[in-house]
Each structure stands twice: as structure tokens, then as C-alpha cells.
Write a protein that holds these residues in place. Structure first.
Motif, PDB file in Angstrom:
ATOM      1  N   LEU A  30      38.754  55.347 102.893  1.00 58.98           N
ATOM      2  CA  LEU A  30      39.971  55.356 102.209  1.00 58.98           C
ATOM      3  C   LEU A  30      40.929  55.272 103.342  1.00 58.98           C
ATOM      4  N   ARG A  31      40.836  56.039 104.244  1.00 55.61           N
ATOM      5  CA  ARG A  31      41.816  56.088 105.328  1.00 55.61           C
ATOM      6  C   ARG A  31      42.091  54.355 105.970  1.00 55.61           C
ATOM      7  N   TYR A  32      40.862  53.791 105.980  1.00 56.75           N
ATOM      8  CA  TYR A  32      41.057  52.501 106.370  1.00 56.75           C
ATOM      9  C   TYR A  32      41.881  51.610 105.333  1.00 56.75           C
ATOM     10  N   LEU A  33      41.221  51.729 104.169  1.00 59.17           N
ATOM     11  CA  LEU A  33      42.307  50.893 103.209  1.00 59.17           C
ATOM     12  C   LEU A  33      43.540  51.219 102.990  1.00 59.17           C
ATOM     13  N   ALA A  42      51.241  45.702 100.629  1.00 64.46           N
ATOM     14  CA  ALA A  42      50.737  45.804  99.293  1.00 64.46           C
ATOM     15  C   ALA A  42      51.616  47.064  98.813  1.00 64.46           C
ATOM     16  N   ASN A  43      52.006  46.749  97.454  1.00 60.87           N
ATOM     17  CA  ASN A  43      52.687  48.028  96.667  1.00 60.87           C
ATOM     18  C   ASN A  43      51.680  48.631  95.505  1.00 60.87           C
ATOM     19  N   VAL A  44      52.137  49.525  95.010  1.00 64.17           N
ATOM     20  CA  VAL A  44      51.000  50.290  94.067  1.00 64.17           C
ATOM     21  C   VAL A  44      50.647  49.360  92.898  1.00 64.17           C
ATOM     22  N   ASN A  45      51.193  48.513  92.444  1.00 70.29           N
ATOM     23  CA  ASN A  45      50.809  47.814  91.372  1.00 70.29           C
ATOM     24  C   ASN A  45      49.722  46.687  91.803  1.00 70.29           C
ATOM     25  N   PHE A  51      42.105  46.582  92.576  1.00 71.69           N
ATOM     26  CA  PHE A  51      41.079  47.179  92.470  1.00 71.69           C
ATOM     27  C   PHE A  51      40.796  47.874  90.989  1.00 71.69           C
ATOM     28  N   ARG A  52      41.512  47.447  90.432  1.00 70.70           N
ATOM     29  CA  ARG A  52      41.260  47.702  88.860  1.00 70.70           C
ATOM     30  C   ARG A  52      41.202  49.486  88.765  1.00 70.70           C
ATOM     31  N   ILE A  53      42.174  49.971  89.193  1.00 65.46           N
ATOM     32  CA  ILE A  53      42.017  51.677  89.206  1.00 65.46           C
ATOM     33  C   ILE A  53      43.460  51.970  88.771  1.00 65.46           C
ATOM     34  N   PRO A  54      43.630  53.134  88.220  1.00 65.71           N
ATOM     35  CA  PRO A  54      44.938  53.814  88.054  1.00 65.71           C
ATOM     36  C   PRO A  54      46.155  53.770  88.937  1.00 65.71           C
ATOM     37  N   LEU A  55      47.112  53.788  88.498  1.00 67.88           N
ATOM     38  CA  LEU A  55      48.513  53.561  89.409  1.00 67.88           C
ATOM     39  C   LEU A  55      48.269  54.981  90.162  1.00 67.88           C
ATOM     40  N   SER A  56      47.787  56.027  89.803  1.00 70.60           N
ATOM     41  CA  SER A  56      47.768  57.343  90.283  1.00 70.60           C
ATOM     42  C   SER A  56      47.024  57.305  91.711  1.00 70.60           C
ATOM     43  N   LEU A  57      45.842  56.609  91.417  1.00 68.83           N
ATOM     44  CA  LEU A  57      44.735  56.640  92.661  1.00 68.83           C
ATOM     45  C   LEU A  57      45.194  55.668  93.588  1.00 68.83           C
ATOM     46  N   ALA A  58      45.810  54.442  93.181  1.00 73.26           N
ATOM     47  CA  ALA A  58      46.392  53.431  93.946  1.00 73.26           C
ATOM     48  C   ALA A  58      47.307  54.065  95.007  1.00 73.26           C
ATOM     49  N   SER A  59      48.396  54.978  94.268  1.00 71.80           N
ATOM     50  CA  SER A  59      49.411  55.628  95.159  1.00 71.80           C
ATOM     51  C   SER A  59      48.733  56.459  96.400  1.00 71.80           C
ATOM     52  N   ARG A  60      47.768  57.136  95.692  1.00 68.38           N
ATOM     53  CA  ARG A  60      47.353  58.179  96.832  1.00 68.38           C
ATOM     54  C   ARG A  60      46.569  57.409  97.853  1.00 68.38           C
ATOM     55  N   ILE A  61      45.903  56.307  97.469  1.00 70.89           N
ATOM     56  CA  ILE A  61      45.114  55.368  98.536  1.00 70.89           C
ATOM     57  C   ILE A  61      46.070  54.900  99.549  1.00 70.89           C
ATOM     58  N   LEU A  62      47.309  54.552  99.043  1.00 69.96           N
ATOM     59  CA  LEU A  62      48.323  54.183 100.122  1.00 69.96           C
ATOM     60  C   LEU A  62      48.981  55.066 100.799  1.00 69.96           C
ATOM     61  N   GLU A  63      49.185  56.377 100.246  1.00 68.66           N
ATOM     62  CA  GLU A  63      49.882  57.569 100.960  1.00 68.66           C
ATOM     63  C   GLU A  63      48.662  58.068 101.753  1.00 68.66           C
ATOM     64  N   GLY A  64      47.251  57.604 101.662  1.00 74.18           N
ATOM     65  CA  GLY A  64      46.178  58.140 102.528  1.00 74.18           C
ATOM     66  C   GLY A  64      46.032  59.588 102.189  1.00 74.18           C
ATOM     67  N   THR A  65      46.052  60.042 100.888  1.00 78.95           N
ATOM     68  CA  THR A  65      45.864  61.276 100.315  1.00 78.95           C
ATOM     69  C   THR A  65      44.699  61.320  99.381  1.00 78.95           C
ATOM     70  N   ALA A  66      44.054  60.057  99.009  1.00 80.32           N
ATOM     71  CA  ALA A  66      42.942  60.103  98.261  1.00 80.32           C
ATOM     72  C   ALA A  66      41.857  60.889  98.742  1.00 80.32           C
ATOM     73  N   LYS A  67      41.005  61.372  97.633  1.00 78.88           N
ATOM     74  CA  LYS A  67      39.991  62.054  98.158  1.00 78.88           C
ATOM     75  C   LYS A  67      38.677  61.344  97.427  1.00 78.88           C
ATOM     76  N   PRO A  68      37.413  61.667  98.100  1.00 76.57           N
ATOM     77  CA  PRO A  68      36.268  61.011  97.472  1.00 76.57           C
ATOM     78  C   PRO A  68      35.973  61.160  96.083  1.00 76.57           C
ATOM     79  N   ASP A  69      36.189  62.485  95.810  1.00 75.62           N
ATOM     80  CA  ASP A  69      35.900  63.048  94.349  1.00 75.62           C
ATOM     81  C   ASP A  69      36.782  62.251  93.365  1.00 75.62           C
TER      82      ASP A  69
END
Length: 198
Positions: A30-33, A42-45, A51-69
Motif C-alpha cells: 500500500l505504501r509503494y502504491l 494520479a488523482n482520486v478519481n 482499481f475499481r474501488i470506492p473513492l474513500s479507499l482510493a483517497s486513503r491509498i494516495l494519502e498513505g493511510t490505507a490499512k490492510p483490513d
């Protein structure tokens, strides 16, 4: 921009398909991505679409705060949505749908009397995007065949002690409840005899 993210989307899908991946590896992926996507501008959209994921998860991946769960919960939810979409698709009934269910974190099964290649390809493509497989089973009866007698079959199933568990999603098991307790692959064969003599 989204065309430039295909390699990153594939990394995400491959990782999401591997439930046994350890938490540290997930955090690294997730950190690499997040870093790679930010380098590409890349922007959230863009990320959500590719990735075909919700905007909220996309945003957290870009911010570096997404968690595995979060990814595991998204994937389980996406599998459940696929099952619901099969039941809500009018074409499913044209192809003789009997049952669609999640068997385990990597497999969904669909039982139907006659599935066309077009219908099969439609859902196989969606399954591939999630890194899962669909097992296509040929059944002898369909929900349309049962629509007039389903209430009676359910009544017999309940009288016989068959109980549908509540839907649950966790790390080891994904289960969906259905309004018709008899329409589950592990119980429908029990009622074939009754159907044959009705």
C-alpha cells in the motif's frame, strides 16, 4: 491518466487476491502504491476507476493511510455485491439461475440450467478483476421452476430444522443469508425427491 495506471492496478488486484499475505507485506504494498501513484500524478478519481474501488479507499491509498483490513473488507464487500448483482440480473433467470453463493474468499459458484457464453464471460470478467474464480455448475432446476412451490419447500426446510445463518464477513469466512433457506447448494439436493413426487 487511467491507462497509465494499469500496472499499479494489477499489483493491487494480485495482492488483494492473496488473503494469506501478511500484514507487513500489505503495508509495504500500500505504501509503494501510494508513492507510485503520487509520482504519476494520479488523482482520486483515476485510482478509483482503474482499481475499481470506492473513492474513500482510493483517497486513503494516495494519502498513505490505507490499512490492510480496509482492502480485505472492500474485497469481501465486492464479492457480496457480485452475488447480489447476479440475483438482480434479469438475464440470470433467462439462463435458469438456481443459486449463486460465495464458497470461500477465492471462489463463487453459480448453478443454472443453461448459461450462454456471453453471460458466463460477463461475470467471469468481473470475478477476474477481484482475483477470484467462478465455478459454473449445471443444475436440473431453476428458481423460475420453483417460484410457485418455493414457499412450501421453505416451510418443509424450516420444519426439518434447516436454519439459515446470518450473513457474516470476517478473515476466514464469508457467508450470505438468503430469504429462501432451501435454495443453497448444500441443501437443495435434499429436496429433489420431494420435487419429483409433488
Amino acid at each position: 491518466m487511467t491507462d497509465n495506471l494499469k500496472a499499479e492496478a494489477e499489483v493491487f488486484r494480485l495482492a488483494a487476491a492473496r488473503f494469506e499475505i501478511d500484514e507487513e507485506s500489505w503495508i509495504s504494498i500500500l505504501r509503494y502504491l501510494g508513492n507510485r501513484l503520487n509520482e504519476l500524478g494520479a488523482n482520486v478519481n483515476d485510482v478509483a476507476v482503474q482499481f475499481r474501488i470506492p473513492l474513500s479507499l482510493a483517497s486513503r491509498i494516495l494519502e498513505g493511510t490505507a490499512k490492510p483490513d480496509e482492502v480485505a473488507a472492500w474485497r469481501a464487500s465486492a464479492m457480496a455485491q457480485l452475488v447480489q448483482d447476479v440475483y438482480h440480473d434479469i438475464d440470470s433467470y433467462r439462463h435458469g439461475l438456481l443459486c449463486c453463493q460465495i464458497d470461500d474468499p477465492l471462489n463463487i459458484s453459480i448453478s443454472a440450467t443453461g448459461v450462454s457464453e456471453e453471460f458466463r464471460d460477463k461475470y467471469d470478467r468481473r470475478a477476474k478483476e477481484l482475483g477470484i474464480s467462478i465455478c459454473w455448475l449445471e443444475s436440473e432446476i431453476s428458481l423460475l421452476d420453483l417460484k410457485d412451490i418455493l414457499p412450501e419447500i421453505d416451510k418443509l426446510a424450516v420444519e426439518d430444522g434447516f436454519d439459515v445463518s446470518k450473513g457474516e464477513i470476517d478473515f476466514t469466512r464469508i457467508a450470505l443469508s438468503t430469504e429462501a433457506p432451501s435454495i443453497r447448494r448444500d441443501s437443495i439436493e435434499k429436496w429433489f425427491r420431494w420435487l419429483d413426487v409433488r
